[in-house]
Write an enzyme that holds these catalytic residues in place. Sequence first.
Site, PDB file in Angstrom:
ATOM      1  N   CYS A 158       0.862  -1.190   0.000  1.00 24.26           N
ATOM      2  CA  CYS A 158       0.000   0.000   0.000  1.00 24.26           C
ATOM      3  C   CYS A 158       0.891   1.230   0.000  1.00 24.26           C
ATOM      4  CB  CYS A 158      -0.913  -0.009   1.226  1.00 24.26           C
ATOM      5  SG  CYS A 158      -1.839   1.520   1.458  1.00 24.26           S
ATOM      6  N   CYS A 161       0.501   3.046   3.892  1.00 24.36           N
ATOM      7  CA  CYS A 161       1.074   2.400   5.079  1.00 24.36           C
ATOM      8  C   CYS A 161       2.274   1.513   4.750  1.00 24.36           C
ATOM      9  CB  CYS A 161       0.002   1.579   5.793  1.00 24.36           C
ATOM     10  SG  CYS A 161      -0.615   0.169   4.830  1.00 24.36           S
ATOM     11  N   CYS A 276     -37.040  32.935  12.974  1.00 22.68           N
ATOM     12  CA  CYS A 276     -37.351  33.716  11.779  1.00 22.68           C
ATOM     13  C   CYS A 276     -36.791  32.986  10.567  1.00 22.68           C
ATOM     14  CB  CYS A 276     -36.740  35.109  11.903  1.00 22.68           C
ATOM     15  SG  CYS A 276     -36.844  36.105  10.398  1.00 22.68           S
ATOM     16  N   CYS A 316      -1.988  59.985  26.170  1.00 22.06           N
ATOM     17  CA  CYS A 316      -0.894  60.905  26.480  1.00 22.06           C
ATOM     18  C   CYS A 316      -0.538  61.662  25.204  1.00 22.06           C
ATOM     19  CB  CYS A 316       0.313  60.126  26.993  1.00 22.06           C
ATOM     20  SG  CYS A 316       1.823  61.120  27.123  1.00 22.06           S
ATOM     21  N   CYS A 329      -7.326  65.793  40.530  1.00 17.41           N
ATOM     22  CA  CYS A 329      -6.366  66.761  40.002  1.00 17.41           C
ATOM     23  C   CYS A 329      -6.213  66.617  38.499  1.00 17.41           C
ATOM     24  CB  CYS A 329      -5.020  66.570  40.694  1.00 17.41           C
ATOM     25  SG  CYS A 329      -3.743  67.718  40.129  1.00 17.41           S
ATOM     26  N   CYS A 347      -7.192  70.077  28.778  1.00 14.15           N
ATOM     27  CA  CYS A 347      -6.848  70.565  27.439  1.00 14.15           C
ATOM     28  C   CYS A 347      -5.769  69.746  26.758  1.00 14.15           C
ATOM     29  CB  CYS A 347      -6.415  72.021  27.502  1.00 14.15           C
ATOM     30  SG  CYS A 347      -4.819  72.264  28.344  1.00 14.15           S
TER      31      CYS A 347
END
Length: 529
Positions: A158, A161, A276, A316, A329, A347
């Site tokens: 085979c 195998c 549905c 940042c 703060c 800001c």
Amino acid sequence: MDSDEGYNYEFDDEEECSEDSGADEHEDDLELGEVELVEAGLSGSERAGICGEGGGSALGPGPGGEEEEDYRYEVLTAEQILQHMVECIREVNEVIQNPATITRILLSHFNWDKEKLMERYFDGNLEKLFSECHVINPSKKSRTRQMNTRSSAQDMPCQICYLNYPNSYFTGLECGHKFCMQCWSEYLTTKIIEEGMGQTISCPAHGCDILVDDNTVMRLITDSKVKLKYQHLITNSFVECNRLLKWCPAPDCHHVVKVQYPDAKPVRCKCGRQFCFNCGENWHDPVKCKWLKKWIKKCDDDSETSNWIAANTKECPKCHVTIEKDGGCNHMVCRNQNCKAEFCWVCLGPWEPHGSAWYNCNRYNEDDAKAARDAQERSRAALQRYLFYCNRYMNHMQSLRFEHKLYAQVKQKMEEMQQHNMSWIEVQFLKKAVDVLCQCRSTLMYTYVFAFYLKKNNQSIIFENNQADLENATEVLSGYLERDISQDSLQDIKQKVQDKYRYCESRRRVLLLHVHEGYEKDLWEYIED
């Protein structure tokens, strides 16, 4: 390939697979078995044991639950689906006269479109057609049989195998590649079970794309579970390619719903699942499939996480690391070891020019700061709006799950009442009340999806009033049903429950009719998310 003329599958008595063909012109000639009438407007499947299962043809309800129109459908079993599939193959074979399994592969290649297959088949280039479909033209002389010249007693290795076996222990396809039966069986099992392949399993020889026919698979596989899985896989495209067919979405259910025309209507499988037909989700009146799909995607993906980050954090201005403010703060210090930038939270400018303005930024009204703040406020408002509707949607979903558990409790109460000199018909009001309660919960759940995408106008105010009225009545009804009912309070609570569920039915109908009227008259305006 040992090709049989028949196309026979034996289904396990305890398990089923499903599949169906296109709009079959001769489907009326098939014996589809008995069908049952189903009321498609009923609520979920959990009432098994109190309510019967649905199946077969159905009358579709109108928006308020009344039967305004016929929406007929059939719930088909595995054998009935296979009948449609075999009939489709038979019709094609009456013209092209090929082995049935070869015709099945050809039809699969053309998504079960018989007309397209016929057109290509008779355009004069058969070799190209069979090559595209990865099958050997059955009219050509079999190379496999030409190669079977060795004695059956002579051993040969085979190529998978590398074990020696008698020639009789080898088999192959029309391409001429032969392998031992053990390797074939393991190869097919791996493809079917582990890889989920059915109609596209090719010859195991390297570089060979010839497809394995159904007869070969059924002959070489001995495990009934693998056969059943293969049957599911090869028939799946049959259903998926037909717009009149839809798999039941319930787990481990292998029924198919067949309709006369596709539409966004409720259908109920024999397993009890109502869905549905258009989108396959649980029945979701009054929201349309388009908006429900967007809502589900919105809930599943990370878009709302992004909204939360946008609403509650800032970057940042130097290194762009995301920062969350954890104190009052406005003086921010980036914790990135390679940055350490100091800036103003309001800001986002450098902190040094701010001087002693620890809690207030005197540059608050500058254009850049205002734009940044406006963007943050929009994100925060969008997040709050989403959470408002999502929380109420999820609350009704959770309540609906709890309400379904009421069926078992109600059944027990009904049995107790019958033991106290009450007839079966006298205690049916409890089951009816839970039915209505579940319907109202489901409707309310989807009204919040509808409302999320709805722009404000006069009609939306009417809708919200209807929604609030139904919601209040539903909560009162739920409270009644959760009470302990004694013999002394039975008549009083019975009257209250009956009055309230009838009111809920009425208000639910009013809400749905108003929404559908808005669809018909184009009264609704939507927020594109």
